[in-house]
Design a protein around this motif. Sequence first.
Motif, PDB file in Angstrom:
ATOM      1  N   THR A 145      73.831  29.285   0.786  1.00 37.97           N
ATOM      2  CA  THR A 145      74.137  27.981   0.262  1.00 37.97           C
ATOM      3  C   THR A 145      75.248  27.047   1.118  1.00 37.97           C
ATOM      4  O   THR A 145      75.427  26.047   1.199  1.00 37.97           O
ATOM      5  CB  THR A 145      74.469  27.936  -1.493  1.00 37.97           C
ATOM      6  N   ASP A 188      72.829  19.562   4.805  1.00 42.88           N
ATOM      7  CA  ASP A 188      72.763  18.832   3.910  1.00 42.88           C
ATOM      8  C   ASP A 188      74.152  17.359   4.342  1.00 42.88           C
ATOM      9  O   ASP A 188      73.956  16.121   3.828  1.00 42.88           O
ATOM     10  CB  ASP A 188      72.964  18.550   3.128  1.00 42.88           C
ATOM     11  N   ASN A 219      73.554  25.652   3.927  1.00 43.34           N
ATOM     12  CA  ASN A 219      73.102  24.322   3.559  1.00 43.34           C
ATOM     13  C   ASN A 219      73.990  23.064   3.221  1.00 43.34           C
ATOM     14  O   ASN A 219      73.303  22.323   3.606  1.00 43.34           O
ATOM     15  CB  ASN A 219      72.081  24.903   2.255  1.00 43.34           C
ATOM     16  N   SER A 278      75.503  25.298  -6.121  1.00 44.36           N
ATOM     17  CA  SER A 278      76.167  24.099  -5.212  1.00 44.36           C
ATOM     18  C   SER A 278      77.176  23.832  -6.202  1.00 44.36           C
ATOM     19  O   SER A 278      77.343  23.216  -5.471  1.00 44.36           O
ATOM     20  CB  SER A 278      74.758  23.459  -4.772  1.00 44.36           C
ATOM     21  N   SER A 303      58.854  10.293  -4.668  1.00 40.94           N
ATOM     22  CA  SER A 303      60.729  11.246  -5.282  1.00 40.94           C
ATOM     23  C   SER A 303      60.430  11.943  -4.511  1.00 40.94           C
ATOM     24  O   SER A 303      61.572  12.811  -4.867  1.00 40.94           O
ATOM     25  CB  SER A 303      60.011  10.698  -6.653  1.00 40.94           C
ATOM     26  N   CYS A 304      59.908  12.272  -3.785  1.00 36.69           N
ATOM     27  CA  CYS A 304      59.916  13.851  -3.221  1.00 36.69           C
ATOM     28  C   CYS A 304      61.063  13.974  -2.376  1.00 36.69           C
ATOM     29  O   CYS A 304      62.026  15.077  -2.915  1.00 36.69           O
ATOM     30  CB  CYS A 304      58.290  13.981  -1.853  1.00 36.69           C
ATOM     31  N   PRO A 305      61.461  13.923  -1.487  1.00 35.00           N
ATOM     32  CA  PRO A 305      63.283  13.359  -0.820  1.00 35.00           C
ATOM     33  C   PRO A 305      63.630  13.734  -1.658  1.00 35.00           C
ATOM     34  O   PRO A 305      65.229  14.329  -1.847  1.00 35.00           O
ATOM     35  CB  PRO A 305      62.805  11.995   0.118  1.00 35.00           C
ATOM     36  N   ILE A 351      63.456  14.583  -5.246  1.00 35.12           N
ATOM     37  CA  ILE A 351      63.588  15.821  -5.647  1.00 35.12           C
ATOM     38  C   ILE A 351      64.244  17.121  -4.799  1.00 35.12           C
ATOM     39  O   ILE A 351      65.095  17.871  -5.464  1.00 35.12           O
ATOM     40  CB  ILE A 351      61.996  16.074  -6.071  1.00 35.12           C
ATOM     41  N   GLU A 352      63.988  16.674  -3.315  1.00 40.60           N
ATOM     42  CA  GLU A 352      64.396  17.987  -2.247  1.00 40.60           C
ATOM     43  C   GLU A 352      66.246  17.927  -2.204  1.00 40.60           C
ATOM     44  O   GLU A 352      67.325  18.697  -2.827  1.00 40.60           O
ATOM     45  CB  GLU A 352      63.753  17.680  -1.095  1.00 40.60           C
ATOM     46  N   VAL A 353      66.573  16.353  -1.792  1.00 35.83           N
ATOM     47  CA  VAL A 353      68.323  16.138  -2.308  1.00 35.83           C
ATOM     48  C   VAL A 353      68.741  16.731  -3.624  1.00 35.83           C
ATOM     49  O   VAL A 353      69.497  17.910  -3.889  1.00 35.83           O
ATOM     50  CB  VAL A 353      68.754  14.710  -2.149  1.00 35.83           C
ATOM     51  N   GLY A 401      67.382  19.224  -6.222  1.00 33.50           N
ATOM     52  CA  GLY A 401      67.399  20.152  -6.395  1.00 33.50           C
ATOM     53  C   GLY A 401      68.697  21.243  -5.540  1.00 33.50           C
ATOM     54  O   GLY A 401      68.682  21.313  -6.081  1.00 33.50           O
ATOM     55  N   ARG A 402      68.826  20.562  -4.267  1.00 38.38           N
ATOM     56  CA  ARG A 402      69.818  21.092  -3.719  1.00 38.38           C
ATOM     57  C   ARG A 402      71.961  21.177  -4.263  1.00 38.38           C
ATOM     58  O   ARG A 402      72.020  22.256  -4.172  1.00 38.38           O
ATOM     59  CB  ARG A 402      69.651  20.978  -2.288  1.00 38.38           C
TER      60      ARG A 402
END
Length: 132
Positions: A68, A75, A71, A36, A21-23, A25-27, A29-30
Amino acid sequence: MSQGHTGVTVEATAADLVAESCPMIEVLGRVSGKWSIPILMAATRGPIRFTELERAIPDISRRMLTLTLRNLERDGLLTRTVYPTVPPRVEYTATAMAAELRGTLTELTVWAERHRSGVDRARAAYDAQQAR
C-alpha cells in the motif's frame, strides 16, 4: 438523447460514461482502499515511520503495508525518505496532493459514521426480504 439539468441535450452511451470515468475510478479505488485511508490520515499529520504505521493500523500485515505504501508513493500521495543510519530509518510524508485529500477523507469518514446505523438497518431489512 436526454436533457441534462441545464436543458442541454446530452448524448452519452453507457460505454462513453464508463470510458470517461475509468481513470477516476482507478484513483478513487486506490485512495479509498481499506488500508490507504488510515495510512493517508496518519501521514498527513506529519512524517511517520513504517513501524509507527504498523502499530497504528491494527490487523495490517507487513506485506500489505509495504504494498500500500508503494502504491501511494507511486500515485504521488506519499514521499519516502531513507536516512542513512544503522539500521536505516524510513519515513513517509504526505504530499500536497494527499494533504488536500485529507479534508475529503475526513468528510467521508464523518458521513460514514453518521449513516452507519442506517446502512445496518437497510442491510438487515434487505436480507430479511431476501430470506422470504
